[in-house]
Design a protein around this motif. Structure first.
Motif, PDB file in Angstrom:
ATOM      1  N   MET A 164     -44.508   1.477  57.012  1.00  0.00           N
ATOM      2  CA  MET A 164     -45.070   2.406  56.034  1.00  0.00           C
ATOM      3  C   MET A 164     -44.469   2.168  54.648  1.00  0.00           C
ATOM      4  N   LEU A 165     -43.137   2.043  54.586  1.00  0.00           N
ATOM      5  CA  LEU A 165     -42.477   1.787  53.318  1.00  0.00           C
ATOM      6  C   LEU A 165     -42.501   0.291  53.014  1.00  0.00           C
ATOM      7  N   ARG A 166     -42.805  -0.049  51.780  1.00  0.00           N
ATOM      8  CA  ARG A 166     -42.787  -1.462  51.418  1.00  0.00           C
ATOM      9  C   ARG A 166     -41.358  -1.980  51.402  1.00  0.00           C
ATOM     10  N   ARG A 167     -41.221  -3.287  51.584  1.00  0.00           N
ATOM     11  CA  ARG A 167     -39.896  -3.912  51.601  1.00  0.00           C
ATOM     12  C   ARG A 167     -39.679  -4.670  50.299  1.00  0.00           C
ATOM     13  N   LEU A 168     -38.438  -4.577  49.837  1.00  0.00           N
ATOM     14  CA  LEU A 168     -38.039  -5.303  48.638  1.00  0.00           C
ATOM     15  C   LEU A 168     -36.767  -6.064  48.979  1.00  0.00           C
ATOM     16  N   ASP A 169     -36.855  -7.378  48.960  1.00  0.00           N
ATOM     17  CA  ASP A 169     -35.717  -8.218  49.337  1.00  0.00           C
ATOM     18  C   ASP A 169     -34.875  -8.527  48.099  1.00  0.00           C
ATOM     19  N   LEU A 170     -33.693  -7.912  48.051  1.00  0.00           N
ATOM     20  CA  LEU A 170     -32.760  -8.161  46.955  1.00  0.00           C
ATOM     21  C   LEU A 170     -31.431  -8.678  47.502  1.00  0.00           C
ATOM     22  N   THR A 171     -31.533  -9.498  48.563  1.00  0.00           N
ATOM     23  CA  THR A 171     -30.312 -10.069  49.125  1.00  0.00           C
ATOM     24  C   THR A 171     -29.638 -11.018  48.143  1.00  0.00           C
ATOM     25  N   THR A 172     -30.403 -11.500  47.183  1.00  0.00           N
ATOM     26  CA  THR A 172     -29.823 -12.201  46.040  1.00  0.00           C
ATOM     27  C   THR A 172     -30.121 -11.360  44.810  1.00  0.00           C
TER      28      THR A 172
ATOM     29  N   VAL B 201     -36.248   6.064  48.669  1.00  0.00           N
ATOM     30  CA  VAL B 201     -35.757   4.684  48.678  1.00  0.00           C
ATOM     31  C   VAL B 201     -34.559   4.582  49.624  1.00  0.00           C
ATOM     32  N   LEU B 202     -34.587   3.593  50.506  1.00  0.00           N
ATOM     33  CA  LEU B 202     -33.439   3.247  51.339  1.00  0.00           C
ATOM     34  C   LEU B 202     -32.909   1.899  50.883  1.00  0.00           C
ATOM     35  N   VAL B 203     -31.604   1.825  50.681  1.00  0.00           N
ATOM     36  CA  VAL B 203     -30.940   0.556  50.358  1.00  0.00           C
ATOM     37  C   VAL B 203     -29.969   0.253  51.488  1.00  0.00           C
ATOM     38  N   THR B 204     -30.164  -0.855  52.154  1.00  0.00           N
ATOM     39  CA  THR B 204     -29.338  -1.178  53.304  1.00  0.00           C
ATOM     40  C   THR B 204     -29.078  -2.673  53.414  1.00  0.00           C
ATOM     41  N   ASP B 205     -27.951  -3.005  54.056  1.00  0.00           N
ATOM     42  CA  ASP B 205     -27.636  -4.408  54.327  1.00  0.00           C
ATOM     43  C   ASP B 205     -27.956  -4.779  55.770  1.00  0.00           C
ATOM     44  N   ASP B 206     -28.656  -3.889  56.477  1.00  0.00           N
ATOM     45  CA  ASP B 206     -28.935  -4.095  57.895  1.00  0.00           C
ATOM     46  C   ASP B 206     -30.444  -4.060  58.138  1.00  0.00           C
ATOM     47  N   ALA B 207     -31.042  -5.208  58.404  1.00  0.00           N
ATOM     48  CA  ALA B 207     -32.494  -5.291  58.591  1.00  0.00           C
ATOM     49  C   ALA B 207     -32.948  -4.530  59.830  1.00  0.00           C
ATOM     50  N   ALA B 208     -32.116  -4.501  60.862  1.00  0.00           N
ATOM     51  CA  ALA B 208     -32.490  -3.769  62.070  1.00  0.00           C
ATOM     52  C   ALA B 208     -32.563  -2.269  61.789  1.00  0.00           C
TER      53      ALA B 208
ATOM     54  N   ALA C  88     -23.376  -4.755  46.939  1.00  0.00           N
ATOM     55  CA  ALA C  88     -24.681  -4.952  46.303  1.00  0.00           C
ATOM     56  C   ALA C  88     -25.505  -3.672  46.356  1.00  0.00           C
ATOM     57  N   ALA C  89     -25.388  -2.910  47.443  1.00  0.00           N
ATOM     58  CA  ALA C  89     -26.110  -1.632  47.543  1.00  0.00           C
ATOM     59  C   ALA C  89     -25.670  -0.679  46.439  1.00  0.00           C
ATOM     60  N   ALA C  90     -24.374  -0.647  46.171  1.00  0.00           N
ATOM     61  CA  ALA C  90     -23.874   0.214  45.097  1.00  0.00           C
ATOM     62  C   ALA C  90     -24.390  -0.253  43.746  1.00  0.00           C
TER      63      ALA C  90
END
Length: 437
Positions: free
Chosen positions: A1-9, A272-279, A320-322
């Motif tokens: 439902m929520l779109r994904r935004l990849d900001l791992t870099t 908005v959720l910001v997480t380092d865990d894809a699962a 990075a989340a911070a």
């Protein structure tokens, strides 16, 4: 439902801000319409306010100022459970607000020289409580209690007229005002109400105020911008925002519940959720979809969560989340991680911060003791949320004796001469003409 935004870099901060999800709200575009409504109120007073209520709220109030009897009747009819809840909120917000009033402080730059800083409340405030999709007695509490804690003597409240309540504001709003001892309440809303507070409406006995506060829609925000040269205003509070920083230890169901709770406010609300865990992101997405479909305001929630302003943001780590959170500067920030305090130490910009699994934003909306009128749209980078300080002014009190003045006599005279203001120096010298110190 929520779109994904990849900001791992992560990009640099300027580019990062541009990438982050925001609602399509443009206060600048609403400004001309707000200015027109305010000008109408300045020109035609009560007639303009009544016409605006008829146009926007579907009812023409019989009286713009709410009769005292209506306030007491609303309080008498208030559901006892709601009254008890409001009393709890008032008590806790009063404690939190009282702690925001700074004590007087004094320093001595030299012997016989003193500079005191004291905090003085403004004389009169206008507090706005929105209508629209929900009823907000909690906003009455947040606005009024903060002003009372600051020591404001004259408080007026405005809330839109309601067609289903014979042109009065919602009775729960009126009951909250009565519970707090506020008897100057007006059935007026939107930009016109902000203009009425700023400039006064003699025909209904509404005197101008010194400060206007309270949340509202984009036109209320635009009206605050329009009157900011005449009165002090709080932040331009727009659609609500929640940003959650979470790692793999967090409970996906609790995160989803909190995202949905804020999406309930408005189709333009940001979740908005910001997480380092894809699962975890996958689990939250599944829980959000299920909860959004089951909640009472599912259409509104679905629109908010599917909008460009809501997303799950994947990052490389919690540092990075911070950084993402600080670039976003959310109205509400929740932190649910294995070490919440470590993440908190990295955070600089947020309206209010909620730590741990048992501190949801909805607690802050009502009974945490904090204030829920907070800056949105990234304004938390530069302005604070509503509190007692909103209604206070720091004032310096200076006291020097003769010896202390003598010690800086030559310095003041020299600087006055350097600035081409010799009379400034002469005002110093006059103190010593009767005899040298």
């Amino acid at each position: 439902m929520l779109r994904r935004l990849d900001l791992t870099t992560l990009p640099d901060e300027h580019e990062l801000r541009a990438l982050l999800p925001r609602p399509a709200v443009d206060v600048d575009r609403a400004l001309p319409a707000a200015q027109e409504l305010i000008a109408d109120v300045r020109e035609r007073g009560a007639e303009a306010l009544a016409a605006q209520a008829e146009r926007f709220d579907g009812v023409r109030p019989a009286e713009l100022r709410v009769p005292a009897a209506a306030l007491q009747e609303a309080l008498a009819a208030l559901d006892p459970a709601v009254r008890a809840a409001l009393e709890t909120a008032i008590e806790r917000v009063r404690i939190g607000s009282a702690a925001q009033v700074p004590p007087p402080t004094a320093v001595e730059p030299a012997p016989g020289a003193a500079v005191e800083l004291r905090w003085q409340p403004v004389d009169r405030v206008g507090l706005y409580v929105p209508g629209g999709k929900a009823v907000y007695p909690s906003s009455v509490v947040m606005n009024v209690v903060a002003a009372q804690a600051a020591g404001v003597r004259s408080i007026a409240v405005a809330s839109p007229a309601q067609a289903e309540h014979d042109g009065l504001p919602h009775p729960t709003i009126l009951a909250a005002c009565a519970l707090l001892g506020v008897d100057e309440v007006y059935a007026m809303g939107g930009a016109g109400a902000v203009g009425a507070f700023a400039h006064g409406v003699p025909g209904i006995g509404l005197a101008p105020v010194d400060v206007v506060t309270g949340p509202g829609n984009v036109f209320v925000a635009a009206a605050k911008r329009a009157v900011a040269g005449s009165v002090r205003v709080d932040s331009e509070a727009g659609p609500t925002e929640i940003l959650v920083i979470a790692d793999g230890t967090a409970d996906a169901e609790l995160i989803a519940a909190d995202l949905v709770s804020q999406a309930e406010h408005d189709e333009l609300a940001s979740a908005v959720l910001v997480t380092d865990d894809a699962a975890l992101a996958d689990r939250v997405d599944e829980a959000v979809a299920r909860r959004a479909a089951a909640t009472a305001a599912s259409a509104r929630v679905g629109a908010s969560l599917a909008g460009e302003q809501s997303a799950i943001v994947l990052v490389a780590d919690l540092d990075a989340a911070a950084r993402v959170s600080d670039a976003y500067a959310p109205e509400h920030l929740e932190i649910m991680t294995a070490d919440d305090d470590a993440v908190l130490a990295r955070i600089r910009h947020a309206g209010a911060i909620f730590l741990g699994a048992h501190t949801p934003v909805s607690l802050g909306d009502y009974a945490a003791g904090s204030n829920h009128v907070l800056p949105t749209g990234g304004q938390a980078r530069r302005v604070a949320g509503l509190g007692a300080a909103t209604f206070l002014r720091p004032q310096q009190v200076v006291r020097y004796d003769r010896a202390a003045l003598a010690a800086v006599r030559a310095d003041v005279v020299a600087l006055a001469a350097a600035e081409g203001l010799p009379a400034h120096g002469e005002a110093i010298e006059a103190r010593f003409e009767a005899g040298e110190a």
